[in-house]
Motif scaffolding. Sequence first.
Motif, PDB file in Angstrom:
ATOM      1  N   GLU A 125       0.855  -1.187   0.000  1.00  0.00           N
ATOM      2  CA  GLU A 125       0.000   0.000   0.000  1.00  0.00           C
ATOM      3  C   GLU A 125       0.892   1.238   0.000  1.00  0.00           C
ATOM      4  OE1 GLU A 125      -3.702  -1.709   2.708  1.00  0.00           O
ATOM      5  OE2 GLU A 125      -1.974  -0.750   3.673  1.00  0.00           O
ATOM      6  N   VAL A 126       0.610   2.145  -0.943  1.00  0.00           N
ATOM      7  CA  VAL A 126       1.397   3.371  -1.053  1.00  0.00           C
ATOM      8  C   VAL A 126       0.452   4.562  -1.130  1.00  0.00           C
ATOM      9  CG1 VAL A 126       3.123   4.639  -2.388  1.00  0.00           C
ATOM     10  CG2 VAL A 126       3.237   2.141  -2.277  1.00  0.00           C
ATOM     11  N   ASN A 127       0.762   5.599  -0.366  1.00  0.00           N
ATOM     12  CA  ASN A 127      -0.021   6.832  -0.391  1.00  0.00           C
ATOM     13  C   ASN A 127       0.729   7.913  -1.161  1.00  0.00           C
ATOM     14  OD1 ASN A 127      -1.954   5.655   1.174  1.00  0.00           O
ATOM     15  ND2 ASN A 127      -1.974   7.233   2.757  1.00  0.00           N
ATOM     16  N   PHE A 128       0.021   8.568  -2.075  1.00  0.00           N
ATOM     17  CA  PHE A 128       0.575   9.686  -2.837  1.00  0.00           C
ATOM     18  C   PHE A 128      -0.111  10.964  -2.363  1.00  0.00           C
ATOM     19  CE2 PHE A 128       1.264   5.961  -5.337  1.00  0.00           C
ATOM     20  CZ  PHE A 128       2.454   6.170  -6.030  1.00  0.00           C
ATOM     21  N   ASN A 129       0.669  11.960  -1.944  1.00  0.00           N
ATOM     22  CA  ASN A 129       0.079  13.224  -1.519  1.00  0.00           C
ATOM     23  C   ASN A 129       0.884  14.377  -2.099  1.00  0.00           C
ATOM     24  OD1 ASN A 129       1.514  14.971   0.813  1.00  0.00           O
ATOM     25  ND2 ASN A 129       2.170  12.827   0.981  1.00  0.00           N
ATOM     26  N   TYR A 130       0.219  15.510  -2.231  1.00  0.00           N
ATOM     27  CA  TYR A 130       0.812  16.684  -2.870  1.00  0.00           C
ATOM     28  C   TYR A 130       1.103  17.799  -1.871  1.00  0.00           C
ATOM     29  CZ  TYR A 130      -0.399  14.817  -7.503  1.00  0.00           C
ATOM     30  OH  TYR A 130      -0.488  14.044  -8.654  1.00  0.00           O
ATOM     31  N   GLY A 131       1.321  17.453  -0.612  1.00  0.00           N
ATOM     32  CA  GLY A 131       1.436  18.488   0.406  1.00  0.00           C
ATOM     33  C   GLY A 131       2.807  18.671   1.015  1.00  0.00           C
ATOM     34  N   VAL A 132       3.876  18.382   0.291  1.00  0.00           N
ATOM     35  CA  VAL A 132       5.226  18.489   0.852  1.00  0.00           C
ATOM     36  C   VAL A 132       5.820  19.857   0.532  1.00  0.00           C
ATOM     37  CG1 VAL A 132       7.554  17.543   0.808  1.00  0.00           C
ATOM     38  CG2 VAL A 132       5.584  16.009   0.648  1.00  0.00           C
ATOM     39  N   PHE A 133       6.329  20.534   1.552  1.00  0.00           N
ATOM     40  CA  PHE A 133       7.062  21.783   1.354  1.00  0.00           C
ATOM     41  C   PHE A 133       8.263  21.786   2.279  1.00  0.00           C
ATOM     42  CE2 PHE A 133       3.895  22.549   4.617  1.00  0.00           C
ATOM     43  CZ  PHE A 133       4.574  23.259   5.596  1.00  0.00           C
ATOM     44  N   ASN A 134       9.209  22.675   2.014  1.00  0.00           N
ATOM     45  CA  ASN A 134      10.485  22.665   2.723  1.00  0.00           C
ATOM     46  C   ASN A 134      10.816  24.059   3.233  1.00  0.00           C
ATOM     47  OD1 ASN A 134      13.022  22.171   3.718  1.00  0.00           O
ATOM     48  ND2 ASN A 134      14.001  21.915   1.724  1.00  0.00           N
ATOM     49  N   PHE A 135      10.809  24.234   4.573  1.00  0.00           N
ATOM     50  CA  PHE A 135      11.163  25.514   5.167  1.00  0.00           C
ATOM     51  C   PHE A 135      12.597  25.933   4.808  1.00  0.00           C
ATOM     52  CE2 PHE A 135       7.778  24.800   8.505  1.00  0.00           C
ATOM     53  CZ  PHE A 135       7.015  25.894   8.121  1.00  0.00           C
ATOM     54  N   GLU A 136      13.459  24.964   4.530  1.00  0.00           N
ATOM     55  CA  GLU A 136      14.865  25.252   4.261  1.00  0.00           C
ATOM     56  C   GLU A 136      15.135  25.570   2.797  1.00  0.00           C
ATOM     57  OE1 GLU A 136      17.175  22.033   5.780  1.00  0.00           O
ATOM     58  OE2 GLU A 136      16.500  22.324   7.849  1.00  0.00           O
ATOM     59  N   GLU A 137      14.093  25.579   1.989  1.00  0.00           N
ATOM     60  CA  GLU A 137      14.271  25.956   0.591  1.00  0.00           C
ATOM     61  C   GLU A 137      14.776  27.396   0.503  1.00  0.00           C
ATOM     62  OE1 GLU A 137      11.447  25.731  -3.323  1.00  0.00           O
ATOM     63  OE2 GLU A 137      10.704  26.874  -1.631  1.00  0.00           O
ATOM     64  N   LYS A 138      15.640  27.670  -0.460  1.00  0.00           N
ATOM     65  CA  LYS A 138      16.185  29.011  -0.622  1.00  0.00           C
ATOM     66  C   LYS A 138      15.060  30.020  -0.827  1.00  0.00           C
ATOM     67  CE  LYS A 138      19.456  31.687  -3.410  1.00  0.00           C
ATOM     68  NZ  LYS A 138      20.359  31.675  -4.587  1.00  0.00           N
ATOM     69  N   ASN A 139      15.110  31.100  -0.035  1.00  0.00           N
ATOM     70  CA  ASN A 139      14.121  32.190  -0.112  1.00  0.00           C
ATOM     71  C   ASN A 139      12.699  31.697   0.151  1.00  0.00           C
ATOM     72  OD1 ASN A 139      16.148  34.069  -0.846  1.00  0.00           O
ATOM     73  ND2 ASN A 139      15.951  33.487  -2.992  1.00  0.00           N
ATOM     74  N   PHE A 140      12.567  30.677   1.023  1.00  0.00           N
ATOM     75  CA  PHE A 140      11.239  30.104   1.266  1.00  0.00           C
ATOM     76  C   PHE A 140      10.257  31.173   1.759  1.00  0.00           C
ATOM     77  CE2 PHE A 140       8.017  28.370   4.074  1.00  0.00           C
ATOM     78  CZ  PHE A 140       7.456  27.357   3.314  1.00  0.00           C
ATOM     79  N   PHE A 141      10.629  31.917   2.794  1.00  0.00           N
ATOM     80  CA  PHE A 141       9.690  32.874   3.385  1.00  0.00           C
ATOM     81  C   PHE A 141       9.443  34.067   2.465  1.00  0.00           C
ATOM     82  CE2 PHE A 141      11.221  30.547   7.117  1.00  0.00           C
ATOM     83  CZ  PHE A 141      10.006  30.205   7.685  1.00  0.00           C
ATOM     84  N   LEU A 142      10.451  34.459   1.687  1.00  0.00           N
ATOM     85  CA  LEU A 142      10.245  35.531   0.713  1.00  0.00           C
ATOM     86  C   LEU A 142       9.276  35.070  -0.371  1.00  0.00           C
ATOM     87  CD1 LEU A 142      10.914  38.282  -0.481  1.00  0.00           C
ATOM     88  CD2 LEU A 142      12.899  37.239  -1.614  1.00  0.00           C
ATOM     89  N   ASN A 143       9.464  33.850  -0.854  1.00  0.00           N
ATOM     90  CA  ASN A 143       8.553  33.305  -1.860  1.00  0.00           C
ATOM     91  C   ASN A 143       7.149  33.136  -1.302  1.00  0.00           C
ATOM     92  OD1 ASN A 143      10.464  33.137  -3.932  1.00  0.00           O
ATOM     93  ND2 ASN A 143      11.169  31.127  -3.267  1.00  0.00           N
ATOM     94  N   PHE A 144       7.072  32.721  -0.033  1.00  0.00           N
ATOM     95  CA  PHE A 144       5.764  32.587   0.628  1.00  0.00           C
ATOM     96  C   PHE A 144       5.047  33.930   0.661  1.00  0.00           C
ATOM     97  CE2 PHE A 144       3.204  32.924   4.489  1.00  0.00           C
ATOM     98  CZ  PHE A 144       2.353  31.842   4.338  1.00  0.00           C
ATOM     99  N   ALA A 145       5.787  34.983   1.056  1.00  0.00           N
ATOM    100  CA  ALA A 145       5.190  36.322   1.133  1.00  0.00           C
ATOM    101  C   ALA A 145       4.755  36.821  -0.235  1.00  0.00           C
ATOM    102  CB  ALA A 145       6.177  37.298   1.751  1.00  0.00           C
ATOM    103  N   ARG A 146       5.494  36.439  -1.277  1.00  0.00           N
ATOM    104  CA  ARG A 146       5.176  36.901  -2.627  1.00  0.00           C
ATOM    105  C   ARG A 146       4.126  36.022  -3.305  1.00  0.00           C
ATOM    106  NH1 ARG A 146      10.821  37.048  -5.529  1.00  0.00           N
ATOM    107  NH2 ARG A 146       9.596  37.948  -7.221  1.00  0.00           N
ATOM    108  N   GLY A 147       3.695  34.964  -2.634  1.00  0.00           N
ATOM    109  CA  GLY A 147       2.695  34.080  -3.219  1.00  0.00           C
ATOM    110  C   GLY A 147       3.259  33.122  -4.236  1.00  0.00           C
ATOM    111  N   ARG A 148       4.540  32.780  -4.093  1.00  0.00           N
ATOM    112  CA  ARG A 148       5.191  31.851  -5.012  1.00  0.00           C
ATOM    113  C   ARG A 148       5.711  30.653  -4.237  1.00  0.00           C
ATOM    114  NH1 ARG A 148       8.554  36.404  -8.528  1.00  0.00           N
ATOM    115  NH2 ARG A 148       6.707  37.481  -9.344  1.00  0.00           N
ATOM    116  N   MET A 149       4.799  29.901  -3.685  1.00  0.00           N
ATOM    117  CA  MET A 149       5.153  28.763  -2.846  1.00  0.00           C
ATOM    118  C   MET A 149       5.344  27.516  -3.704  1.00  0.00           C
ATOM    119  SD  MET A 149       2.357  29.606   0.098  1.00  0.00           S
ATOM    120  CE  MET A 149       1.210  30.153  -1.162  1.00  0.00           C
ATOM    121  N   HIS A 150       6.373  26.760  -3.395  1.00  0.00           N
ATOM    122  CA  HIS A 150       6.685  25.555  -4.151  1.00  0.00           C
ATOM    123  C   HIS A 150       6.367  24.314  -3.314  1.00  0.00           C
ATOM    124  CE1 HIS A 150       9.749  28.491  -5.993  1.00  0.00           C
ATOM    125  NE2 HIS A 150       8.704  28.419  -6.794  1.00  0.00           N
TER     126      HIS A 150
END
Length: 404
Positions: free
Chosen positions: A66-91
């Motif tokens: 049994e394998v679960n596939f989900n689309y909810g993974v994000f990384n706080f340590e991504e370069k410019n994460f919080f800047l991208n979050f503020a600009r609405g460009r979340m990966h």
Amino acid sequence: MKLAGRLLLTLVLFLCSACLTAHADVVDAPGANLEISLVTYGPGDIYWERFGHDAIELRDTASGEEVNFNYGVFNFEEKNFFLNFARGRMHYLIDAEATTDEEAFYRQAGRSITQQRLALTPQQAAALRDFLFWNLRPENAGYNYDYYVDNCTTRVRDALDRALGGIIKARLTTLPGGMTYRQQTVRLMSAQPWLMLTLDLGLGPYADQPLNAWQESFLPDELQKNLRNITVADSHGGAQPLVQSEQLLSPNHLAVPPATAPDLRIPLGIAGLLFAALLVVAWRQVSLLYALLGNLFLLMAGIAGLLMLALWTLTAHHSAWANANLLLFNPLAFVLLRPVWRARHGMGLSPFANGVLLLQLVALLISIGLHALPGIVQQNQPWILFALPCWLALAWTIRKASRH
């Protein structure tokens, strides 16, 4: 010897084939062996968990994998994460994990787990499996996240709809939704009042558009509910429910969000009246307190206005664009900081400050008048009820002080 050799070779091939079958997994299992389920997890306590979560489970009935596939993974340590979050460009990313490992996390967190087994044909199940593994490749795994139109649930919804040939979308777009984006947001964030108020203040008219069931399925619990309304063809040419079975695998142990959005008009209206009354009493009795309260309101109004203006002009947060609350709280409030402080000494307004004050009062009237227009109107009545008495009290006391 030649015959014996052939028999031995046949036996070896048979055993190898049996071993391969026993160790087959969802990657190469035939579609007839695949069970497809939607797994829905209830809301959590942390603010980013308040919308809930879901995943597509693939189970190989032969091997039991049994394998679960989900689309909810994000990384706080991504370069410019919080800047991208503020600009609405979340990966965000798709991820795959063994069902037992993923469900263990949600059980430990006390969040509910509900499994809906879906009626996909072997061809549809295989096509969904192939798409998910294609999506899992590093070059395909990432996507630009949007809270309302492209999130971890809409990706699950779209993957299922793709495998079913568009049946889900065709059905759900004909059904009305129950709430707007704003109402759902306020409802789910009501456990964190300050965050709820901040989000409500920052959402523009986009959040107040009427939704159909397809759009409202941006939420896991709405998608779970709406799939019960879908029927698909059975093997005899008739129709059958898409949801073949539904099972609560783990109960909820956390506070449940309210069924409806709280009405913010009364609490914010009362808060505005109380602040206005306090301002007037302080102006009459304690001039220093009056100046401090007035400047506090103006600072908050100016800062809120700057943030809303930035969201509109500098970011991709389209749900915050064209925010009518800018008529209530805007950077012009900074101009009145000094006049309020001078008012405690009975000093009058300069022509410029007087013009700004009149402009703000006109903006208040415009914000009220917008609600008489046809079409989608931003539902910001709670903030009008809060801001109106505050601005009227400030205007009255400043002008009173000018006449002394």
